[in-house]
Design an enzyme around this catalytic site. Structure first.
Site, short mmCIF file in Angstrom:
data_model
loop_
_atom_site.label_atom_id
_atom_site.label_comp_id
_atom_site.label_asym_id
_atom_site.label_seq_id
_atom_site.Cartn_x
_atom_site.Cartn_y
_atom_site.Cartn_z
CE LYS A 49 -3.00 2.87 2.71
NZ LYS A 49 -3.54 3.38 3.93
N GLY A 64 -8.11 9.22 9.61
CA GLY A 64 -8.12 9.37 11.04
C GLY A 64 -9.46 10.29 11.23
CB ALA A 89 -8.05 7.91 4.66
N GLY A 90 -11.11 7.97 6.05
CA GLY A 90 -11.85 8.98 6.33
C GLY A 90 -13.24 8.40 6.97
CG ASN A 136 -5.79 1.22 11.72
OD1 ASN A 136 -4.51 1.16 11.52
ND2 ASN A 136 -6.16 0.93 12.92
#
Lengths: 69, 260
Positions: free
Chosen positions: B102, B163, B189-190, B211
């Site tokens: 990634k 995040g 993300a987001g 995550n």
């Protein structure tokens, strides 16, 4: 002799990379090693003798996904 | 379109789950392992960091992850230049077992937005070296097309800053990206909560990577299950084909036979 490991100056006896990893308690299968900025293939750990002034990077996988995670 | 067979295919490898999860920010390994299990994810991201040579007491991440069950996706999180990212990928390939990476090249610490110029540079070198590159990118259809053309195995546009938990801030860009590229589109993300993941999947995205949304939840294991369900629900709704939006009502009971 003196080498640099992960940015720290260390003093060691002449060793192969394999012996050095084991002396640090590191499982060689679980890490990657860069010797003087070049990747050192695992097959060469046993035959590569560390020399005065060598710079080693020893890395492994840690939890991550987000930066500095 | 049969709803039974619906695999995610990345660079010829098939996956049943469309949710990918990170391994950072958990309270401990036990919590991480439980959350990953419950999420149903088959691809998990890991970071590459220096081994602590003075304190070897800490357990290793790989002691807790069944490598027969999961595909590791090393990331280059924390890299701000193409050179650093390339170096990290080479180390990851040597430490790990596959060519999957990634690729993240960040622009600044405050936004963690991608530096697309450096990203394109790094992707080119890594693809030439045989890596399977999954790049984290802005939700920019032009950059996504460039990444596809140079040979990236997927594109991973952000839904919102890493995040941030703000959700899919520009669904229209994601929609244009989906129309522009043929490789899998994975929102990375987001995502903040389950509905964000469902929205990404309802748009037609091929997967979602997260995550913080799981690891940072009050109960990460419960949130992992919610995300598992949301990604599956969103995917199923996308494939089922939603009704068009209309301004006025349409009765769902028959008008014939009314008593008055």
């Amino acid at each position: 002799m003196n080498i640099t490991t992960n940015g720290e100056a260390v003093s060691i006896d002449p060793l192969t990379v394999q012996q050095y990893l084991v002396s640090l308690g590191i499982d060689p299968r679980r890490v990657a090693v860069e010797l003087n900025m070049d990747i050192l293939p695992k097959a060469q750990y046993e035959t590569t003798l560390l020399k005065e002034g060598d710079a080693l990077e020893i890395v492994h996988f840690v939890g991550g996904g987000a930066p500095r995670g | 379109m049969p709803l039974t067979s619906d695999k995610l295919v990345i660079a010829g490898r098939e996956f049943d789950s469309r949710l990918m999860v990170g391994t950072g920010k958990y309270a401990d390994f036990h919590q991480m392992v439980r959350a990953i299990e419950v999420s149903g994810a088959q691809i998990i991201t890991v970071a590459v960091r220096r081994v602590n040579i003075s304190d070897r007491s800490k357990e290793s991440l790989l002691d807790h992850i069944d490598l027969k069950k999961y595909t590791l996706l090393p990331n280059t999180a924390g890299c701000y230049t193409a050179d650093d990212a390339i170096r990290t990928c080479r180390l990851a390939r040597e430490a790990g077992l596959s060519d999957f990476v990634k690729l993240e090249v960040l622009g600044d610490e405050k936004t963690l937005f991608p530096n697309n110029e450096e990203l394109l540079k790094a992707a080119k070198v890594l693809i030439a070296e045989g890596f399977t590159v999954l790049p984290y990118t802005s939700d920019d259809p032009i950059i996504c097309k460039k990444l596809e053309d140079m040979g990236c195995a997927a594109v991973m546009p952000l839904g919102a800053p890493i995040g941030s938990g703000l959700g899919i801030r520009n669904p229209y860009n994601i929609q244009i990206i989906l129309e522009t590229v043929k490789v899998p589109v994975i929102v990375d993300a987001g995502v903040g909560t389950a509905s964000d993941a469902a929205i990404a999947m309802e748009l037609g995205c091929d997967g979602v990577l997260m995550n913080t949304a799981i690891a940072g939840a009050q109960d990460p294991v419960a949130m992992a299950e919610a995300m598992n369900l949301a990604v599956r629900a969103g995917r199923l709704a996308y494939r089922a084909g939603r009704i068009p939006r209309k301004l006025y009502a349409t009765a769902s009971s028959p008008l014939a036979g009314l008593i008055a």
